[in-house]
Design an enzyme around this catalytic site. Structure first.
Site, PDB file in Angstrom:
ATOM      1  N   ALA A  17       0.924  -1.165  -0.162  1.00  0.00           N
ATOM      2  CA  ALA A  17       0.007  -0.132   0.037  1.00  0.00           C
ATOM      3  C   ALA A  17       0.821   1.196   0.172  1.00  0.00           C
ATOM      4  CB  ALA A  17      -0.730  -0.118   1.252  1.00  0.00           C
ATOM      5  N   SER A  18       2.164   1.225  -0.086  1.00  0.00           N
ATOM      6  CA  SER A  18       2.931   2.437   0.059  1.00  0.00           C
ATOM      7  C   SER A  18       3.210   3.074  -1.169  1.00  0.00           C
ATOM      8  CB  SER A  18       4.184   2.115   0.831  1.00  0.00           C
ATOM      9  OG  SER A  18       5.006   1.028   0.140  1.00  0.00           O
ATOM     10  N   GLY A  62       2.820   3.073  -5.987  1.00  0.00           N
ATOM     11  CA  GLY A  62       2.380   2.780  -7.111  1.00  0.00           C
ATOM     12  C   GLY A  62       0.732   2.643  -7.029  1.00  0.00           C
ATOM     13  N   ASP A  87       7.408  -7.757   6.494  1.00  0.00           N
ATOM     14  CA  ASP A  87       7.331  -8.509   5.184  1.00  0.00           C
ATOM     15  C   ASP A  87       5.809  -9.474   5.126  1.00  0.00           C
ATOM     16  OD1 ASP A  87       7.735 -10.243   3.192  1.00  0.00           O
ATOM     17  OD2 ASP A  87       9.418 -11.484   4.487  1.00  0.00           O
ATOM     18  N   ALA A 143       4.589  -6.003  -5.234  1.00  0.00           N
ATOM     19  CA  ALA A 143       5.539  -6.110  -6.355  1.00  0.00           C
ATOM     20  C   ALA A 143       6.899  -6.282  -5.728  1.00  0.00           C
ATOM     21  CB  ALA A 143       5.674  -4.852  -7.435  1.00  0.00           C
ATOM     22  N   TYR A 145       7.490  -9.675 -21.381  1.00  0.00           N
ATOM     23  CA  TYR A 145       6.505  -9.643 -20.210  1.00  0.00           C
ATOM     24  C   TYR A 145       5.471 -10.717 -20.121  1.00  0.00           C
ATOM     25  CZ  TYR A 145       3.760  -7.863 -16.305  1.00  0.00           C
ATOM     26  OH  TYR A 145       3.100  -7.427 -15.018  1.00  0.00           O
ATOM     27  N   VAL A 156       4.326   4.641 -14.589  1.00  0.00           N
ATOM     28  CA  VAL A 156       5.698   4.753 -13.878  1.00  0.00           C
ATOM     29  C   VAL A 156       5.742   4.220 -12.387  1.00  0.00           C
ATOM     30  CG1 VAL A 156       7.654   6.226 -13.616  1.00  0.00           C
ATOM     31  CG2 VAL A 156       6.107   6.662 -15.715  1.00  0.00           C
TER      32      VAL A 156
HETATM   33  P1  NAD Z   1       5.415  -0.856  -6.663  1.00  0.00           P
HETATM   34  O1  NAD Z   1       7.038  -1.053  -6.788  1.00  0.00           O
HETATM   35  O2  NAD Z   1       5.228   0.737  -6.705  1.00  0.00           O
HETATM   36  O3  NAD Z   1       4.616  -1.211  -5.277  1.00  0.00           O
HETATM   37  C1  NAD Z   1       4.969  -2.330  -4.622  1.00  0.00           C
HETATM   38  C2  NAD Z   1       4.575  -2.484  -3.073  1.00  0.00           C
HETATM   39  O4  NAD Z   1       4.667  -3.678  -2.716  1.00  0.00           O
HETATM   40  C3  NAD Z   1       5.174  -1.351  -2.274  1.00  0.00           C
HETATM   41  O5  NAD Z   1       4.044  -0.922  -1.166  1.00  0.00           O
HETATM   42  C4  NAD Z   1       6.250  -2.282  -1.171  1.00  0.00           C
HETATM   43  O6  NAD Z   1       6.289  -1.664  -0.027  1.00  0.00           O
HETATM   44  C5  NAD Z   1       5.350  -3.701  -1.156  1.00  0.00           C
HETATM   45  N1  NAD Z   1       6.261  -4.616  -1.092  1.00  0.00           N
HETATM   46  C6  NAD Z   1       7.115  -5.148  -1.728  1.00  0.00           C
HETATM   47  N2  NAD Z   1       7.715  -6.278  -1.235  1.00  0.00           N
HETATM   48  C7  NAD Z   1       6.917  -6.285   0.030  1.00  0.00           C
HETATM   49  C8  NAD Z   1       6.989  -7.384   1.022  1.00  0.00           C
HETATM   50  N3  NAD Z   1       7.866  -8.480   1.016  1.00  0.00           N
HETATM   51  N4  NAD Z   1       5.975  -7.098   2.170  1.00  0.00           N
HETATM   52  C9  NAD Z   1       5.182  -6.139   2.153  1.00  0.00           C
HETATM   53  N5  NAD Z   1       5.065  -5.382   1.268  1.00  0.00           N
HETATM   54  C10 NAD Z   1       6.085  -5.302   0.092  1.00  0.00           C
HETATM   55  O7  NAD Z   1       4.657  -1.707  -7.670  1.00  0.00           O
HETATM   56  P2  NAD Z   1       3.353  -1.355  -8.667  1.00  0.00           P
HETATM   57  O8  NAD Z   1       3.920  -1.205 -10.012  1.00  0.00           O
HETATM   58  O9  NAD Z   1       2.387  -0.697  -8.288  1.00  0.00           O
HETATM   59  O10 NAD Z   1       2.811  -3.078  -8.738  1.00  0.00           O
HETATM   60  C11 NAD Z   1       1.767  -3.378  -7.890  1.00  0.00           C
HETATM   61  C12 NAD Z   1       0.896  -4.496  -8.770  1.00  0.00           C
HETATM   62  O11 NAD Z   1       0.461  -3.632 -10.000  1.00  0.00           O
HETATM   63  C13 NAD Z   1       1.838  -5.391  -9.131  1.00  0.00           C
HETATM   64  O12 NAD Z   1       1.003  -6.694  -9.327  1.00  0.00           O
HETATM   65  C14 NAD Z   1       1.968  -5.147 -10.846  1.00  0.00           C
HETATM   66  O13 NAD Z   1       2.555  -6.345 -11.510  1.00  0.00           O
HETATM   67  C15 NAD Z   1       0.899  -4.510 -11.061  1.00  0.00           C
HETATM   68  N6  NAD Z   1       0.717  -3.864 -12.216  1.00  0.00           N
HETATM   69  C16 NAD Z   1       1.929  -2.648 -12.464  1.00  0.00           C
HETATM   70  C17 NAD Z   1       1.740  -1.970 -13.681  1.00  0.00           C
HETATM   71  C18 NAD Z   1       2.701  -0.968 -13.879  1.00  0.00           C
HETATM   72  O14 NAD Z   1       2.896  -0.447 -14.864  1.00  0.00           O
HETATM   73  N7  NAD Z   1       3.286  -0.296 -12.819  1.00  0.00           N
HETATM   74  C19 NAD Z   1       0.585  -2.231 -14.694  1.00  0.00           C
HETATM   75  C20 NAD Z   1      -0.285  -3.123 -14.413  1.00  0.00           C
HETATM   76  C21 NAD Z   1      -0.135  -4.020 -13.258  1.00  0.00           C
END
Ligand code: NAD
Length: 373
Positions: A28-29, A31, A90, A119, A214, A254
């Site tokens: 939740a922190s 993206g 975690d 992610a 991908y 992004v």
């Molecule tokens: P991000 O890197 O911005 O966020 C990841 C989050 O996971 C953060 O809050 C982080 O603290 C948390 N996290 C990571 N490891 C952890 C752990 N061990 N324990 C607790 N929290 C943990 O990622 P994002 O791009 O927002 O991706 C989120 C989802 O959206 C993924 O499933 C990704 O595949 C999907 N997605 C992303 C995109 C894109 O373009 N970024 C597009 C479509 C779908």
């Protein structure tokens, strides 16, 4: 970022739409997870519980960006009278699952919505003690394709070697659906899900040019596992609570996770230019606002495609958008990239993720970095 995203949601509050009351967001922190949390809180007035893994400040060392996002989230939630709790640790571990369950029981009652937006590059599986590493690789054969180096701005072909079977299996262990399933099983077992509870996880499909790395690569196999998990959880939730599980296909944006995928920065720089020109541009909060109001608001059943997935990538994959992006992709070079793409927008969004180059911030002023959540 939190400021801008909460403002983007405020209009929805005024429209009087209601939605889930108690929401757990895992990841939740930053993206999509952060935007989901903001959409639930400021869109529906929901009580939110966020789980994430971020480094807090320590002595002279500043915290990670996601920690400061969460501190800002809590500050604004308090100001606006919204109930918010967080667990920083975690999410793959049993300890964090148990701590979260105890907090739900104490402060939330039962959850209406659980969003899984992790992610992560690695996962330690608490049941076998093994640490699995994810890999971003094609399968079967090497892949050679265009990419841009963000620091040098050079466009060049890179070749990525195919994954071994072990790399495929480990990527599934990290980014597949097993941990999501364990979360939902625990919440059912502990009687912490409300009647009709829903759960969602996110995936990406993208255009053909990204498929070797991908959709058809290691991460794609993991995402297929996630989709199969959604079907399984949908059956379980339906029979136990009259609830549902879905995967939502989101557009390319992004984030820290997406910037690490070869080809994505170049593709997204071109995509942003085309979508901005057409008045179709969306970032995380615009996507999550759409998810909240069009699919998750009270009385709505999400619209899904033939595979049962919610499609928020409809505008990205529109034929006219993709035709223009692919035409630009074909002629992108180091020399013309700044002119034919929104690389500047990509870099700005990327720097914004870490609090740099944010509009309206006076970087000459001292700022407190030792913040609590
Ligand atoms: P991000 O890197 O911005 O966020 C990841 C989050 O996971 C953060 O809050 C982080 O603290 C948390 N996290 C990571 N490891 C952890 C752990 N061990 N324990 C607790 N929290 C943990 O990622 P994002 O791009 O927002 O991706 C989120 C989802 O959206 C993924 O499933 C990704 O595949 C999907 N997605 C992303 C995109 C894109 O373009 N970024 C597009 C479509 C779908």
């Amino acid at each position: 970022m939190v400021e801008r995203q909460t403002q983007a949601m405020s209009a929805g509050c005024r429209s009087g739409l209601s939605g889930p009351r108690n929401v757990l967001v895992i990841g939740a922190s930053t993206g999509y997870g952060l935007a989901t949390r903001i959409a639930a809180a400021w869109g529906f007035g929901a009580n939110t519980l966020g789980v994430f893994f971020e480094r807090p400040p320590e002595g002279k060392k500043t915290a990670t960006a996601g920690y400061y996002n969460s501190a800002a989230f809590h500050r604004r939630a308090r100001r606006d009278g919204l109930h918010a709790e967080s667990v920083n640790g975690d999410a793959f571990s049993d300890d964090v699952k148990r701590e979260t369950a105890a907090l739900i029981r104490k402060d939330f009652g039962k959850l209406d919505l659980v969003v899984y937006s992790l992610a992560a590059p690695r996962r330690t599986n608490p049941r076998d003690g093994h640490t699995y590493q994810s890999a971003l690789r094609p399968i079967g054969q090497p892949y050679t394709g265009k990419t841009v180096d963000l620091s040098t701005r050079i466009v060049a072909d890179i070749t990525v070697e195919p994954a071994s079977q072990q790399e495929i299996d480990e990527t599934v262990a990290v980014m597949g659906g097993e941990d999501w399933q364990w979360w939902i099983e625990l919440l059912i077992e502990e009687n912490l899900l409300a009647a009709g509870a829903r759960t969602l996880a996110y995936t990406y499909v993208g255009p053909k040019v990204t498929w070797p790395i991908y959709r058809d690569g290691t991460i794609g196999v993991a995402k297929k596992h996630l989709a199969a998990t959604a079907r399984h959880l949908d059956g379980v939730l339906h029979s136990r609570l009259g609830g549902n599980a879905w995967v939502s296909v989101n557009k390319a944006v992004v984030t820290q996770a997406s910037a690490a995928i070869p080809m994505i920065p170049l593709y997204v720089s071109l995509l942003f230019l085309v979508m901005r020109r057409k008045g179709l541009h969306e970032g995380c909060i615009e996507q999550m606002r759409r998810l909240a109001f069009e699919h998750l608001a009270a009385g709505k059943t999400p619209a899904t495609d033939e595979d049962g997935m919610i499609r928020l990538d409809d505008l990205e994959l529109r034929d006219d958008v993709q035709a223009e992006v692919m035409e630009l992709w074909g002629r992108a070079t180091t020399e013309n990239l700044e002119q034919i793409s929104d690389l500047a927008g990509f870099r700005l969004d990327f720097n914004n993720l870490f609090g740099f180059e944010v509009d309206g911030v006076d970087y000459e002023q001292p700022t407190e970095t030792d913040l609590s959540l």
